[in-house]
Design an enzyme around this catalytic site. Sequence first.
Site, PDB file in Angstrom:
ATOM      1  N   HIS A 171       0.833  -1.202   0.000  1.00 29.87           N
ATOM      2  CA  HIS A 171       0.000   0.000   0.000  1.00 29.87           C
ATOM      3  C   HIS A 171       0.868   1.254   0.000  1.00 29.87           C
ATOM      4  CE1 HIS A 171      -3.004   2.708   2.256  1.00 29.87           C
ATOM      5  NE2 HIS A 171      -3.528   2.477   1.059  1.00 29.87           N
TER       6      HIS A 171
ATOM      7  N   GLU B 269       0.488  -0.938  -4.708  1.00 26.91           N
ATOM      8  CA  GLU B 269      -0.735  -0.145  -4.836  1.00 26.91           C
ATOM      9  C   GLU B 269      -0.358   1.315  -4.672  1.00 26.91           C
ATOM     10  OE1 GLU B 269      -4.208   2.183  -3.599  1.00 26.91           O
ATOM     11  OE2 GLU B 269      -2.325   1.892  -2.520  1.00 26.91           O
TER      12      GLU B 269
ATOM     13  N   ASP C 261      -1.442   5.726  -6.040  1.00 29.92           N
ATOM     14  CA  ASP C 261      -2.504   6.679  -6.343  1.00 29.92           C
ATOM     15  C   ASP C 261      -2.005   7.679  -7.369  1.00 29.92           C
ATOM     16  OD1 ASP C 261      -4.210   5.880  -3.838  1.00 29.92           O
ATOM     17  OD2 ASP C 261      -2.219   6.345  -3.058  1.00 29.92           O
TER      18      ASP C 261
ATOM     19  N   HIS D  50      -1.192  10.387  -2.939  1.00 28.09           N
ATOM     20  CA  HIS D  50      -2.517  10.018  -2.461  1.00 28.09           C
ATOM     21  C   HIS D  50      -3.444  11.216  -2.282  1.00 28.09           C
ATOM     22  CE1 HIS D  50      -5.610   9.117   0.611  1.00 28.09           C
ATOM     23  NE2 HIS D  50      -5.677   7.954  -0.026  1.00 28.09           N
TER      24      HIS D  50
END
Length: 265
Positions: A22, A55, A57, A70
Site C-alpha cells: 500500500h 498499490e 494513487d 494520495h
Amino acid sequence: MLSSSPTRHPFLAPAGPRVLAHRGLVTPDAAAQGVAENSFAAVAEAHAAGVGYVESDCHLTADGTVVLFHDDDLSRMTGDPRKIADVRLAELEELMADRGGLVTLAQALDSFPDVRWNLDVKAEAAAAPVGRLVAPHAARVLLTSFSDDRRRVALAAARTAGAPIRPATSPGSATVARLVAAHALGLRGTVRRLLRDLDALQIPERQGPVRVVTRGLVRAAHEAGVEVHVWTVNDTGDMTRLLDLGVDGLVTDRADLALSIVNGR
C-alpha cells in the site's frame, strides 16, 4: 478457491494469495528517516523486500504530469496547503526531495518493470492521462478508483491508446455498495451482473458498522472468477484470519510482514 477461468488477467497470474504494498513500503526505520509513502524510496523498499505488487494513487500536476500521490493537496505531507493540481512538477519534485523522492507514473512503470501496479485514479483530470500511460503496460496494471466514472475513462483511454489487452480492474465504491447489498438480499443474478467484467473486488473488511468481507461474498466473487483483495490490513493476526477466510490479496502498509505470512503458508 477461485474458479478456474480462461480469461484470468495476466495481472493476477499465477494464483495468489498475493501481497499488495500500500503506497509502497515505509518501515518504521524508513519513516524515522523521513521517507514518505508513494515516494521512490518507498517503492524501491517494497521491491527490495520481494513484493511483486505495489498499490499507488494518481494525481495530475499543474503542468500535466501524472504523479504517484494520495492526497489532493500537500498539507499532510509537506504542510503546504496547495492542491497537487496547482503545483508544477519541478516544484513538487523539490518539495519531495528529502521525503524519499517524487515518482511520476511514467518513471514508476519504467524504473520497476517487474512490478505490477495497482493504480487508484484520484482526480478526474488524471483519468485519461493515466490510461494512455499504462496502455503499453496493460498486462501488469490494475486500474481502479472510488469513482466508477474515472475508472471507466481511464480504461477507455488505455484502449484508445492501443493497449494490447484491457488493464485489469476493480470497481468503484458505488458498485461495491450495490454488490454488498445485492449479496445480503440474496440477489444472485444481480451479484453476477455487477461482477461481470471485473478482475478483482478490492474492499475494506468493514465500512463503519457494516461487515463487507464475508465468506459468502468471497465465495460469490470466486464463482464469478473475481479475486477478493482486502484493504488496508496491517495486523498480522488479521492477515492470517482473512487468508483463512479465502481472500486472494492483502493490501497492506506492512508488506514485509504480510510476505512472511503468505510465504509461510
